[in-house]
Design a protein around this motif. Sequence first.
Motif, mmCIF file in Angstrom:
data_model
loop_
_atom_site.group_PDB
_atom_site.id
_atom_site.type_symbol
_atom_site.label_atom_id
_atom_site.label_comp_id
_atom_site.label_asym_id
_atom_site.label_seq_id
_atom_site.Cartn_x
_atom_site.Cartn_y
_atom_site.Cartn_z
ATOM 1 N N ARG A 184 7.938 67.275 26.893
ATOM 2 C CA ARG A 184 6.771 68.035 27.425
ATOM 3 C C ARG A 184 7.339 68.686 28.641
ATOM 4 N NH1 ARG A 184 2.060 63.891 27.578
ATOM 5 N NH2 ARG A 184 3.739 62.504 28.290
ATOM 6 N N ASP A 185 8.030 67.982 29.416
ATOM 7 C CA ASP A 185 8.606 68.374 30.846
ATOM 8 C C ASP A 185 9.732 67.834 31.131
ATOM 9 O OD1 ASP A 185 7.899 65.863 31.821
ATOM 10 O OD2 ASP A 185 5.987 66.482 32.248
ATOM 11 N N HIS A 186 10.639 68.146 32.132
ATOM 12 C CA HIS A 186 11.819 67.750 32.350
ATOM 13 C C HIS A 186 11.915 66.388 33.022
ATOM 14 C CE1 HIS A 186 11.477 72.277 33.265
ATOM 15 N NE2 HIS A 186 12.948 72.128 32.719
ATOM 16 N N GLU A 215 14.583 67.222 38.136
ATOM 17 C CA GLU A 215 14.652 68.486 39.022
ATOM 18 C C GLU A 215 15.815 69.352 38.956
ATOM 19 O OE1 GLU A 215 12.256 69.614 41.062
ATOM 20 O OE2 GLU A 215 10.901 68.398 39.840
ATOM 21 N N PHE A 216 16.956 68.723 38.454
ATOM 22 C CA PHE A 216 18.300 69.391 38.408
ATOM 23 C C PHE A 216 18.064 70.666 37.258
ATOM 24 C CE2 PHE A 216 18.910 66.160 35.623
ATOM 25 C CZ PHE A 216 19.829 66.744 34.651
ATOM 26 N N LEU A 217 17.036 70.259 36.524
ATOM 27 C CA LEU A 217 16.890 71.213 35.161
ATOM 28 C C LEU A 217 15.762 72.417 35.576
ATOM 29 C CD1 LEU A 217 16.455 68.627 32.449
ATOM 30 C CD2 LEU A 217 18.487 69.962 33.057
ATOM 31 N N TYR A 266 25.969 72.028 34.814
ATOM 32 C CA TYR A 266 24.731 71.197 34.918
ATOM 33 C C TYR A 266 23.900 71.275 36.035
ATOM 34 C CZ TYR A 266 26.507 69.283 30.620
ATOM 35 O OH TYR A 266 27.126 69.056 29.226
ATOM 36 N N LEU A 267 24.574 71.411 37.514
ATOM 37 C CA LEU A 267 23.681 70.937 38.556
ATOM 38 C C LEU A 267 23.641 72.193 39.338
ATOM 39 C CD1 LEU A 267 25.412 67.797 39.649
ATOM 40 C CD2 LEU A 267 23.315 68.060 38.568
ATOM 41 N N VAL A 268 23.800 73.446 38.838
ATOM 42 C CA VAL A 268 23.863 74.835 39.462
ATOM 43 C C VAL A 268 22.611 74.887 40.085
ATOM 44 C CG1 VAL A 268 23.173 76.236 37.460
ATOM 45 C CG2 VAL A 268 24.264 77.311 39.365
ATOM 46 N N ARG A 269 21.427 74.504 39.505
ATOM 47 C CA ARG A 269 19.792 74.789 40.009
ATOM 48 C C ARG A 269 19.616 73.828 41.398
ATOM 49 N NH1 ARG A 269 20.217 75.755 34.697
ATOM 50 N NH2 ARG A 269 19.041 77.324 33.887
ATOM 51 N N VAL A 270 20.504 72.893 41.715
ATOM 52 C CA VAL A 270 20.239 72.160 42.869
ATOM 53 C C VAL A 270 21.384 72.311 43.809
ATOM 54 C CG1 VAL A 270 18.539 70.592 41.686
ATOM 55 C CG2 VAL A 270 21.002 70.122 41.549
ATOM 56 N N ALA A 271 22.621 72.626 43.234
ATOM 57 C CA ALA A 271 23.739 72.917 43.857
ATOM 58 C C ALA A 271 24.461 74.181 43.901
ATOM 59 C CB ALA A 271 24.676 71.751 43.740
ATOM 60 N N PRO A 272 23.519 75.174 44.064
ATOM 61 C CA PRO A 272 24.135 76.751 43.899
ATOM 62 C C PRO A 272 25.249 76.934 44.997
ATOM 63 C CG PRO A 272 22.024 76.735 45.354
ATOM 64 C CD PRO A 272 22.162 75.259 44.676
#
Length: 827
Positions: free
Chosen positions: A457-459, A428-430, A374-380
Motif C-alpha cells: 500500500r505504501d513505501h 523514505e528513500f523510495l 537506488y538512493l538518488v531521492r535521498v542522496a541527490p
Amino acid sequence: MADYCYKWYEADVRTKRPERFSLLLLQPNEIYFEDFSVYYYPIDLPEHVANERKQIGRLKVCSKSLVYEPQDTIAPLLRFDYKQCEFIDKWSGSLYSKIDRSNVIAVNAFQVIELKEGNKVTPYNFRKQKGFYLFSLNYVSINVIIPFIQQLWRAATLPRAEQDAMISAIVHSRLSRLQFDRNWMNDIFENIVLETTVERINPLNCTPGRIVLSPVFLYFQPFNNIDAGIEIYSSTEDMLLFLALSSEHERNHFYDIICSQKDVQLEDSVNENATLRWQNGFMSNFDYLMHLNRIADRSFNDLTQYPVFPWVIADYYSEELDLEDPKTFRDLSKPVGALNQDRLSQLKERYDDMPEPKFLYGSHYSAPGYILFYLVRVAPEYMLCLQNGRFDAPDRSFHSIAGVWQNVLSGFSDFKELIPEFYASDGEFLKNSAMLPLGVRSDNSTIDDVVLPKWARDHSEFTKILREALECDYVSEHLHSWIDLIFGFKQTGYEAIKANNVFHYLTYEGSIDLSSVNDPNERASLKLQILEFGQTPRKIFDNPHPQRNITKPLGPGNIVNMPAVSIPSEQVIDLIATVTDNKSKSDENDTKMMTYENLSMVLCRKLHKNIVTGICLSDNGNQVFSVSQDQYLRAFYINENEPCLGYNISGMIWELSDEGGSQEWNLSDEFEEDVEVSCIDLSVNKTLLVSGSKSGSIFIWSLKEHTLTNEFRSHDGAVNAVAFSPDNHRILSSGDDNFLKVLDLDTGMEVLATRLNYAIRCYHWNGAYAVCGDVNGNLNIWDMLTGTCLQTVKGHDGAIECLDVNEDNNVIVTGGEDKAIIVWNYL
C-alpha cells in the motif's frame, strides 16, 4: 548487531552546517585545501557598475578547481575547473580602474559551472562561454596564494597520473606542516597518546587530516576548514569514522594503541560465533548478512564496496503476496545473470569465444552508480557528483520496482542486486520528498516516487514485507546458496565457472598488483576502472556454507543424551549392574531441556592416589564410578553413607562390546604416518566414529565401511576432547590451543571457532548446552546454540580431566588433576 542502516547521506543534516559548499560539489575524491574572503565582481558589466554590485563571499582553493561561494544564498556557487581555464593570474587592470588592482585574481575560463542556484539541489548549469572573472582578496596578499593556485592550474594540464602524483606531493607537504591545535582538546590535562596523518573516507570523497588519540577521546583535525574545527567521536555519537592510514603497519599500530586504552570498550565486530547463532535461529538473516558484509570489507562509507543484499522476491505483479508459495521467490542458488536461461545462453556463447581472462557479465552486481541509482531521492548531491552534475537519463532512472526487476532479468548489462535499505528502513528513500526534477520518461510519465507493486500500500509497507520475506522459512532454507555465490566458495575458480558466476577479473580482490604496473597512466586507468566498475566482496568461505536450521531452536523434546560406553568385566559385573544401557538408548526418548542454573557443589571426595582420568554416573544419578592413573576403579553412593568400593584393574583385559559381539579395528592402518589418538566419540546412531589426535587433526570414520571418510586440521596442538551432536551433523572439539570449535560435517565449515583464555579438557554436550571442564579447575556452562559462556564456577585445584552429567537427576560429577571427585547439583 544493531538492526539498522547507517544513513550516511544524512550526515550533513545532523551536523547542521550553514554553508552550502561541500566536497560533493567537487569532482569525486577531489581535495579541498583552503578558502579566502573575497569580493566577486559580476561579469559582463561596466567596471564601475560591477564595483558597485560586488558580492562578498569565499573563494575555495581545491585540487582541480576554484569554487566561489557567495554569501547570498540565492545566488549560485561558481566552479572553475582548472582544465577549462585559459589562465589564472594577478589582474593589472587599467590605471583608471575603479577596482583596487593591488590584490585581485583574474580567471579567464572557457566554462563556468553554476551550482545550487536558488539554494536548491538541481542539475548543474554549464555555461560554456568564455568569460573573464575577478576576485579581490580581503585579508591576505595575492602573492601568498597565487603561486599555489597556478601550481594546481599547471598540474591540470598534465596526464591524469602525473597530475595525481603532483597533487599527492602537495598534500603530503602541507600535511607535514599541519600541527594539531591543543585548544580543541576536551581537557587541558589530556595527554596525547598517538598523533598521525590520515584520510577520512566518506562516500565519493576523502578529507586529509590528523588523528589524535588521548586516553579518553579520539580527535580528528581536518586538513581544511570544511568541518567545524575538530570532530570528537565517542560511544554516545551516532556517527561512523572511516580512516585510511598510510600503511598496513601504521593501521595495525594505531589499532593496537586504541585497544590498549583503559577507557576503550570495543564491540566484537568479528562476532566469531555469528554463523552458529544464525544457523540455530538466534540471529536474523538481515543481521547475518550485515555481519558477512562487514567482515568482507563492505562499508556504508565506501560506495565502491557498499553492503550487498539479494533480491529475494520474484513476484511484483500480483495483488497479494504469498510468502508460503515457493514461486514467490527468486532462485537463490543462481546469480542474477543466470536467472534468465535465454539471456544466459547468449552470454555463455560470448564467453566461449572470448580470450582470457574471460567473463560472463560485463557489469557488476554492486557499483557506486547502482547504489546511487537506488538512493538518488535521498542522496541527490552524491548522484550529481558522480555523474558530473546530472541526474541519470529518465528512461534509465529508478522509476518502478517491477521495472527494475524486469530489467535485471532481461538486460545484458544489468545484473545488480539490492542494498540493505530495502530491508531495514522506512522506505523514505523510495519517495521524492525533496521534489527533485528527475525528468520525464519517453512515455510522458514524470519520475517522482518509486512505483510499488500492488501488494504494497505504501513505501513503509513495501520494505516491511521485503523484510518479512527475507526472514521467512523459504529464504532461510536457501540463503546459504546465495552466500556461497557472493562470499563463498562459488565466488572464484572452477566452482564460479560451474555456477555461471564469473565477472570481469578487475572486480576481484588481488586480481592485479597495481604496484607492479610501471606506466603511471596505465596504473591510474586500472585504478579508475576498479573503483567505478564495482568490486566483489572479499572471499570469506572456502567450503560450502551450512544451511540454516529452519526448525525451532533446540528446546524441550529436542535434546537427547549422548550414549554412554559400558565396559563390562566379570570382576565388577555385580557392582555396576545398576548402570544400564539406557543412556545409549536415550536418543529414542525425549528429555527435558537443562539450563544448568544455580550450580552448586554437593560433596568432594579424594579416593585416588593419582589423577582421576575417567568418571561415570549411574542411570539413577546416585552412584559414581571413577578410574585413575593409580590403576584403581572406585565406586560410591552419593546420598548414602556406604563405604567406597575399590578394584585394582591393573592387567585386566577390556573390550568394547556390542550386541553382536566384539570387533577389532586397527585405526593405524588408515594413516600414512604414525598418528597418536588423544580422544574418541561415537555418533548416536553408531555409524560414525570421531577421533582427535595429538597433532591437532580430527578424523571421521565409517563404522560400516571401516574406512576413514574425512580429515580436518582443526587445532594447533593436541585435541583434548571431541563429541558428536545429537543429530550427528556437527562435532564439538577443544584443544591445547585454547580453541573451542564446532564443525559442520555436511559442509566441512567451522561454524564456531572461539579462542578462550584457557584450554578445555573435557565436556558433556547435549546439543544445546555444553558442560566443560578446563585446565584451571573451573566448570564452565556454554550455550552452544549461541556460542556464549553462561557461567564459570571454580571446582578443582588443577585441571578437570573428566566429567559426566545425568540430566534426568540434575547431577554433574567431575574428576581432576588434584585427585578429587566433586559432585554438583543444578536446576
